[in-house]
Design an enzyme around this catalytic site. Structure first.
Site, PDB file in Angstrom:
ATOM      1  N   HIS A 261      18.910  -1.569 -76.094  1.00  0.00           N
ATOM      2  CA  HIS A 261      20.278  -1.894 -75.698  1.00  0.00           C
ATOM      3  C   HIS A 261      21.003  -0.694 -75.099  1.00  0.00           C
ATOM      4  CE1 HIS A 261      23.746  -4.341 -75.363  1.00  0.00           C
ATOM      5  NE2 HIS A 261      23.534  -5.120 -76.408  1.00  0.00           N
ATOM      6  N   SER A 262      20.548   0.513 -75.368  1.00  0.00           N
ATOM      7  CA  SER A 262      21.197   1.684 -74.780  1.00  0.00           C
ATOM      8  C   SER A 262      21.012   1.741 -73.274  1.00  0.00           C
ATOM      9  CB  SER A 262      20.647   2.966 -75.420  1.00  0.00           C
ATOM     10  OG  SER A 262      19.249   3.072 -75.210  1.00  0.00           O
TER      11      SER A 262
END
Length: 600
Positions: A261-262
């Site tokens: 998700h980063s």
């Protein structure tokens, strides 16, 4: 599941490659459903399992090392690594222990996988995107400034001089993935360019042929579930393409793209994947998306009435901004209280301690977008309003079946229960498909920005038994309209950045963790193409994205594509052994609502 952010339901490489050139990586854990007593571990046991998974994942990234001249001598290997951009606060949050989140986008394909075409397509598009050809690294800001200069921002269109020009060991950064300058205390996480080896990212799971033949749908579901406890190698760019090349009830083949998700927020990452597709009717152009909402400013903005409209109209316009300020104040107060102590009532949906580390199961169901739009038009609301109402109805059906007997009168006597969802909102305008596509063309500089610029809002859902199914839609509409008259998402974004600057990432993560653990579920909806599209020449039958790694036992996501809406649930595998029944409850709720509209 991101959770992803919500939205208003609004040339190939010439190098061929065969299957034999791809390294086949096995699923790292058992893909069985895990319904035994041992799989129903307690919360402390689940936390220990999650800690073990985290330690295994951390072990894949070698221990931090200082950048020195001796290591720089190894850079002669020629790995193309550049000084990257600093990670946004939200991107750094998704690296924290309790928010080690991943997005899984499942694509059902209408043809067998042509690996050569898929590989050529990836080389021409996805791997050229700055995030998908970068690793996460920690460098002292003073060291990186040697090659960047005083101005550092999130704009990937800026120039990125090579680290090797500053005497920094570029190859070591690529090998180690997470690098920290132990001498400096002001180390900052950054994205550092590296060379992508597709053999590290394209994965062929070695599944039991008997299982894939006897029940292919279950085999796909079990394998995707196994990904939720499988570590990802942080020494390479944080994405994978899993190929399940056998037919299921809905598709000829299935691929799953797992991304940390980063790398970006859910809306941006889905837009990126869609930008990698082409229209099936005309492979030379990008897919067609629904038209954007017709409004000139923010959703809460009201156009100033002309003086001829009279004093009452002017006062109503001014009052809308008074209401905006009041609603924002109330929502912010509730958000802070939720982060500290305000907890949802205990229901079958509330996750146990350590749920973020437990195995998740991803299930999906196809709903009719035409039915949703029929309800929308009849009720004079939006598609999102309908989906909020359907979610409340589905949760209510499941809840009363699990907690009450078959007597409808006893169900009606139950008090309304309010459970809340954490909803991530992309507060920056998402680049259009053409802008995102150009980000994968290194020869173009379109100024498009990338990164996690997200805020949070708390969206309530009411569990109740209504005689009229349309009451769920009415309440959903009121809930959505109320949230549109608040700046809660903007406040949480800027206050989160301020907390990171003043108190550090650990403090911000602790507050965010409190907000998630005190709410019940995650919710999002995103819009997809309105026409049939192809993924590197493979026709797409359905798109089913979801997210895991956050402290919720239930994540609800809706994804539109052509004339369907995919309902995707990510649930705690042990807590919801009847997750398919929960899917049935959502589908039956939409059916009853559709029938109620027709009968009016």
């Amino acid at each position: 599941m991101d959770p992803p952010a919500t939205a208003d339901l609004p040339a190939n490489s010439s190098t061929p490659t065969t299957n034999s050139t791809l390294r086949k990586r096995l699923a790292p854990i058992d893909t069985s459903r895990g319904r035994s007593e041992g799989s129903r571990e307690s919360a402390p046991g689940s936390a220990r399992a999650g800690k073990a998974r985290q330690e295994k994942e951390d072990a894949m990234a070698p221990a931090p090392a200082a950048v020195d001249e001796e290591a720089a001598a190894d850079a002669a290997g020629g790995r193309d690594v550049e000084a990257g951009m600093p990670m946004s606060p939200a991107g750094r949050l998704f690296r924290e222990k309790h928010f080690n989140c991943y997005i899984v986008a499942v694509l059902g394909l209408g043809s067998p996988v042509d690996v050569a075409a898929a590989r050529a397509g990836l080389e021409a598009t996805l791997v050229r995107h700055p995030r998908f050809c970068s690793v996460q690294a920690r460098l002292a800001l003073s060291v990186v400034a040697m090659s960047w200069g005083p101005e550092i921002d999130e704009d990937y269109s800026a120039r990125t001089p090579s680290l090797t020009s500053s005497g920094i060991d570029a190859d070591a950064l690529g090998r180690q993935g997470m690098v920290k300058d132990d001498v400096k205390k002001n180390a900052t996480p950054r994205w550092v360019r590296t060379t992508v080896n597709l053999d590290d990212h394209i994965i062929f799971p070695d599944l039991d042929p008997a299982a894939t033949s006897a029940n292919p749908d279950q085999a796909v579901e079990d394998y995707l579930s196994s990904l939720s406890t499988a570590p990802m190698d942080h020494s390479i760019p944080l994405w994978e393409l899993h190929i399940l090349d056998f037919p299921t009830s809905e598709a000829t083949a299935t691929i799953a793209i797992r991304m940390h998700h980063s790398l970006g927020d859910g809306v941006s990452l889905l837009s990126l994947l869609i930008a990698c597709t082409r229209s099936a009717a005309d492979p030379a152009r990008l897919p067609e998306l629904p038209p954007a909402p017709r409004r000139a400013g923010p959703v809460y903005a009201r156009a100033r009435p002309p003086l001829a409209a009279g004093l009452v109209a002017l006062l109503l316009w001014l009052w809308s901004y008074v209401a905006l300020a009041w609603h924002t104040l109330v929502d912010v107060a509730r958000f802070v209280a939720t982060a500290w102590f305000l907890r949802d009532p205990r229901t079958p949906f509330l996750g146990a301690q350590g749920v973020e580390f437990r195995r998740k199961r991803f299930v999906h169901r196809t709903l009719s977008l035409d039915d949703v739009k029929f309800v929308k038009d009849a009720m004079k609301c939006t598609v999102n309003d309908v989906l909020i109402g359907v979610t409340s109805a589905g949760l209510s059906r499941y809840y009363f079946r699990k907690t009450s007997d078959a007597n409808s009168e006893s169900k009606k006597s139950q008090k309304d229960i309010c459970v809340r969802s954490a909803l991530l909102v992309n507060i920056r305008k998402t680049p259009g498909l053409h802008a995102v596509a150009e980000m994968m063309d290194s020869s173009k500089n379109n100024g498009a920005k990338w990164g996690n610029l997200i805020g949070y809002i708390i969206l309530p859902f009411h569990i109740a038994m209504h005689d009229d199914p349309l009451e769920y839609i009415r309440r959903g509409k009121r809930t959505a309209e109320r949230k549109k008259t608040s700046l809660e998402a903007v406040f949480t974004y800027w206050s989160g950045n301020l907390i990171v600057k003043l108190l550090g990432m650990k403090a911000a993560a602790a507050l965010c963790y409190g907000m998630f653990t005190n709410t019940t579920l995650s919710f999002s909806s995103m819009v997809g193409p309105v026409e049939k599209v192809e993924f590197y020449g493979h026709p797409i039958v359905y798109i089913a994205p979801t997210v895991y790694g956050h402290p919720h036992a239930v994540t609800v996501h809706y994804q539109s594509y052509m004339n369907i809406v995919k309902l995707v649930l990510a649930v705690d595998d042990a807590q919801f052994p009847d997750c398919h029944q929960l899917l049935d409850d959502f589908a039956e709720s939409l059916k009853l609502i559709r029938q109620a509209v027709s009968a009016r």
